[in-house]
Design a protein around this motif. Structure first.
Motif, PDB file in Angstrom:
ATOM      1  N   ALA A 185      42.447  40.697  33.161  1.00  0.00           N
ATOM      2  CA  ALA A 185      41.916  40.812  31.793  1.00  0.00           C
ATOM      3  C   ALA A 185      41.350  39.493  31.302  1.00  0.00           C
ATOM      4  O   ALA A 185      41.829  38.425  31.663  1.00  0.00           O
ATOM      5  CB  ALA A 185      43.030  41.260  30.845  1.00  0.00           C
ATOM      6  N   ASN A 186      40.341  39.571  30.466  1.00  0.00           N
ATOM      7  CA  ASN A 186      39.843  38.381  29.776  1.00  0.00           C
ATOM      8  C   ASN A 186      39.871  38.639  28.267  1.00  0.00           C
ATOM      9  O   ASN A 186      39.949  39.794  27.832  1.00  0.00           O
ATOM     10  CB  ASN A 186      38.439  38.005  30.264  1.00  0.00           C
ATOM     11  N   PRO A 187      39.832  37.570  27.467  1.00  0.00           N
ATOM     12  CA  PRO A 187      40.009  37.734  26.019  1.00  0.00           C
ATOM     13  C   PRO A 187      38.978  38.655  25.357  1.00  0.00           C
ATOM     14  O   PRO A 187      39.314  39.348  24.392  1.00  0.00           O
ATOM     15  CB  PRO A 187      39.874  36.305  25.484  1.00  0.00           C
ATOM     16  N   GLY A 188      37.762  38.689  25.880  1.00  0.00           N
ATOM     17  CA  GLY A 188      36.752  39.571  25.299  1.00  0.00           C
ATOM     18  C   GLY A 188      37.124  41.036  25.488  1.00  0.00           C
ATOM     19  O   GLY A 188      37.034  41.856  24.575  1.00  0.00           O
ATOM     20  N   GLU A 245      40.124  42.040  23.276  1.00  0.00           N
ATOM     21  CA  GLU A 245      39.671  42.317  21.911  1.00  0.00           C
ATOM     22  C   GLU A 245      39.038  43.694  21.798  1.00  0.00           C
ATOM     23  O   GLU A 245      39.276  44.437  20.841  1.00  0.00           O
ATOM     24  CB  GLU A 245      38.611  41.281  21.534  1.00  0.00           C
ATOM     25  N   ASP A 302      49.562  36.567  34.869  1.00  0.00           N
ATOM     26  CA  ASP A 302      48.817  35.316  34.762  1.00  0.00           C
ATOM     27  C   ASP A 302      48.033  34.999  36.034  1.00  0.00           C
ATOM     28  O   ASP A 302      47.693  33.848  36.287  1.00  0.00           O
ATOM     29  CB  ASP A 302      49.788  34.177  34.438  1.00  0.00           C
ATOM     30  N   ARG A 307      45.035  35.073  36.936  1.00  0.00           N
ATOM     31  CA  ARG A 307      43.802  34.290  36.781  1.00  0.00           C
ATOM     32  C   ARG A 307      43.957  33.144  35.786  1.00  0.00           C
ATOM     33  O   ARG A 307      42.979  32.539  35.382  1.00  0.00           O
ATOM     34  CB  ARG A 307      42.672  35.211  36.308  1.00  0.00           C
ATOM     35  N   GLY A 308      45.181  32.921  35.352  1.00  0.00           N
ATOM     36  CA  GLY A 308      45.420  31.820  34.409  1.00  0.00           C
ATOM     37  C   GLY A 308      45.014  32.143  32.980  1.00  0.00           C
ATOM     38  O   GLY A 308      44.970  31.260  32.133  1.00  0.00           O
ATOM     39  N   LEU A 309      44.735  33.413  32.702  1.00  0.00           N
ATOM     40  CA  LEU A 309      44.260  33.773  31.358  1.00  0.00           C
ATOM     41  C   LEU A 309      45.326  34.457  30.514  1.00  0.00           C
ATOM     42  O   LEU A 309      45.027  34.933  29.416  1.00  0.00           O
ATOM     43  CB  LEU A 309      43.048  34.707  31.466  1.00  0.00           C
ATOM     44  N   LEU A 349      47.920  33.527  28.656  1.00  0.00           N
ATOM     45  CA  LEU A 349      48.185  33.064  27.288  1.00  0.00           C
ATOM     46  C   LEU A 349      46.924  33.076  26.425  1.00  0.00           C
ATOM     47  O   LEU A 349      47.004  33.224  25.201  1.00  0.00           O
ATOM     48  CB  LEU A 349      48.851  31.689  27.306  1.00  0.00           C
ATOM     49  N   ALA A 350      45.760  32.954  27.059  1.00  0.00           N
ATOM     50  CA  ALA A 350      44.503  33.115  26.303  1.00  0.00           C
ATOM     51  C   ALA A 350      44.413  34.548  25.781  1.00  0.00           C
ATOM     52  O   ALA A 350      44.008  34.789  24.632  1.00  0.00           O
ATOM     53  CB  ALA A 350      43.306  32.782  27.187  1.00  0.00           C
ATOM     54  N   ALA A 370      46.698  34.883  22.889  1.00  0.00           N
ATOM     55  CA  ALA A 370      46.154  34.248  21.674  1.00  0.00           C
ATOM     56  C   ALA A 370      45.211  35.192  20.928  1.00  0.00           C
ATOM     57  O   ALA A 370      45.328  35.356  19.707  1.00  0.00           O
ATOM     58  CB  ALA A 370      45.446  32.930  22.020  1.00  0.00           C
ATOM     59  N   VAL A 371      44.284  35.824  21.653  1.00  0.00           N
ATOM     60  CA  VAL A 371      43.363  36.731  20.942  1.00  0.00           C
ATOM     61  C   VAL A 371      44.082  37.991  20.463  1.00  0.00           C
ATOM     62  O   VAL A 371      43.718  38.567  19.429  1.00  0.00           O
ATOM     63  CB  VAL A 371      42.100  37.104  21.770  1.00  0.00           C
ATOM     64  N   LYS A 397      45.671  37.260  17.181  1.00  0.00           N
ATOM     65  CA  LYS A 397      44.633  37.262  16.141  1.00  0.00           C
ATOM     66  C   LYS A 397      44.273  38.691  15.733  1.00  0.00           C
ATOM     67  O   LYS A 397      43.840  38.928  14.600  1.00  0.00           O
ATOM     68  CB  LYS A 397      43.383  36.554  16.659  1.00  0.00           C
ATOM     69  N   MET A 450      54.041  28.110  23.178  1.00  0.00           N
ATOM     70  CA  MET A 450      52.822  28.377  22.407  1.00  0.00           C
ATOM     71  C   MET A 450      53.144  28.964  21.041  1.00  0.00           C
ATOM     72  O   MET A 450      52.660  28.480  20.017  1.00  0.00           O
ATOM     73  CB  MET A 450      51.889  29.317  23.177  1.00  0.00           C
TER      74      MET A 450
END
Lengths: 302, 302
Positions: B182-185, B188, B209, B211-213, B215-216, B219-220, B223, B257
């Motif tokens: 998953a990526n933040p985009g 969302e 984790d 791909r290291g994303l 916690l990113a 974060a989104v 939000k 975090m």
């Protein structure tokens, strides 16, 4: 809203290698930088003109600059601690000088043996000399999000230095989380304050992944309108005391995130993966890049 | 705006250990779970009542449930693949059953040898049996953000399953990034769609984790108003083929975090660090926890 376009500055050759215990041979550095110059990236922080005694890993800065193949459209910059370093850089043919002042008094003293006030005076001289030489200049504010000596750093201290950089006419100001302690809430807060004194497109962010929050911090920065980031191939730059410890945010992992979101970087992921593997091989150790790990797992399974 | 309060569900004993090559002895699991029960955490996914042949690492699920010390206010849950597993779980005294259906047809088939349609029918039976037994039930949608067989997974397929879970009256639905792509985009976007069919406080997120994303993505999600996340102490759950590869998002890094942002979790970081070290010692290998690495570096330097 995510930005449409993001600019990545590859700092692996400078910030990445400076903390490595192994000296990477000049030939190897040149080969590596030449490869990553072909990736579509527009900015590479090549080396540092500090005294070789302080950073022996980068003692060949001038040689590297003289021997790399310059690709049009790529800016090849170097860190300079003072005018003397800048002169050596100019002689070697740098496109851009990068100066730095810490937001923490004790870190600045420890780092360059000067007060913040003295460093800002030196910065002004560097800016003037760059103007005379006709090259661009950019500036780091170090330890914005925390200091190894003082702990927390006041936002107003960072804002004071940003304001001074703005007053000097520096167009490109990078806020650095030197020790990798920033969290997304803090990043948002700092950016809100920065926007009061300058346009957000003048600001770059420089995160380390010490606490695993590097890309989380990038994500909230993107949301705040930041479009410039510094990163290192392979996540180079880990602490020499800790095998596997994380350094700069990893360029290829950052690309995976940005491209996944649908943000254009102009950078070719495949070339960057080749470049990351190249430096991993030259260093002879596993780098903390998730992308490289995933690819190596896939090879094992298939 | 960040949420004021976030709930963390510790899934290390289940999702973390199930991928480990080493069998952690029942005594050690019990000691570990007892320690983390004292941290202030309110939910622990203790084990899985699947057939021991499939997940030998968790073959002692019933024993673990019988022997742990229950702390009032903590929900001790277990994964159940079907009503038969649920019956074993009820017998062992689970507080909550956790069912799962994949958003990808081929992953669901590969995982439980059933079509999504059949799995949803089974889920309905589990929900009914839980109601009769008077315990709560929650549900995972697996491979929401990508499938190892099909690649991308359509958001509408996820929404269909979420809708079915809502219709079954399941209050607690977790969207899982089973393979960590998953990526933040994307996160969302999925959350925007989810909000059209149910309240966001019914949704938890479960990131890996790889791909290291991780916690990113958290974060989104914060939000977007999500306040429930699953994580594993030490970042347990890496692929057995890759030493150092990343598993679930790491509980202590997530806490770093959240607490840094100023979000209340009710969880004591110090206890969690002790618990992370305990399982690291029992497994006899370095876990991909940035917090543990930073602490061990500090010890070496001082």
């Amino acid at each position: 809203m995510w930005p449409k376009k993001v600019f990545i500055r590859e700092v692996g050759p400078r910030d990445g290698l400076q903390n490595e215990g192994t000296f990477v041979e000049t030939d190897d550095k040149v080969e590596w930088i030449n490869l990553l110059s072909t990736s579509g990236i527009t900015a590479i922080e090549v080396s540092s003109f500090v005294h070789p005694k302080w950073i022996p890993a980068l003692r060949d800065a001038a040689d590297v600059f003289r021997r790399i193949r310059r690709v049009p459209g790529v800016t090849y910059s170097a860190l300079v601690p003072n005018v003397r370093g800048l002169e050596r850089g100019l002689e070697a043919g740098i496109d851009e000088a990068v100066l730095f002042v810490s937001a923490s008094e004790s870190h600045n003293l420890n780092n360059v043996n000067k007060s913040i006030r003295e460093s800002l005076m030196e910065a002004e001289q560097v800016v003037n000399r760059c103007a005379a030489a006709g090259i661009s200049v950019r500036a780091y504010v170090s330890t914005v999000f925390g200091c190894p000596f003082e702990g927390s750093v006041s936002v107003s201290q960072t804002m004071y230095i940003v304001q001074r950089f703005v007053d000097m006419g520096i167009q490109d100001i990078s806020l650095a989380d030197t020790i990798g302690v920033a969290n997304p809430g803090q990043v948002e807060h700092v950016l809100e304050e920065v926007e009061k004194i300058t346009a957000i497109d003048r600001i770059a962010l420089h995160f380390h992944d010490t606490r695993g929050l590097g890309l989380a911090n990038v994500a909230v920065s993107l949301k705040a309108g930041v479009t410039r980031f510094e990163s290192s191939l392979g996540g180079l730059g880990g602490c020499p005391y800790a095998p596997g410890a994380l350094g700069n945010i990893c360029t290829e992992d950052l690309l995976y995130m940005l491209h996944g979101i649908g943000i254009n970087t102009g950078v070719d992921m495949d070339v960057m993966i080749r470049a990351a593997r190249m430096i991993q091989d030259k260093l002879g150790k596993s780098l903390p890049s998730c992308t490289l790990q995933v690819l190596s797992n896939l090879q094992r399974i298939s």
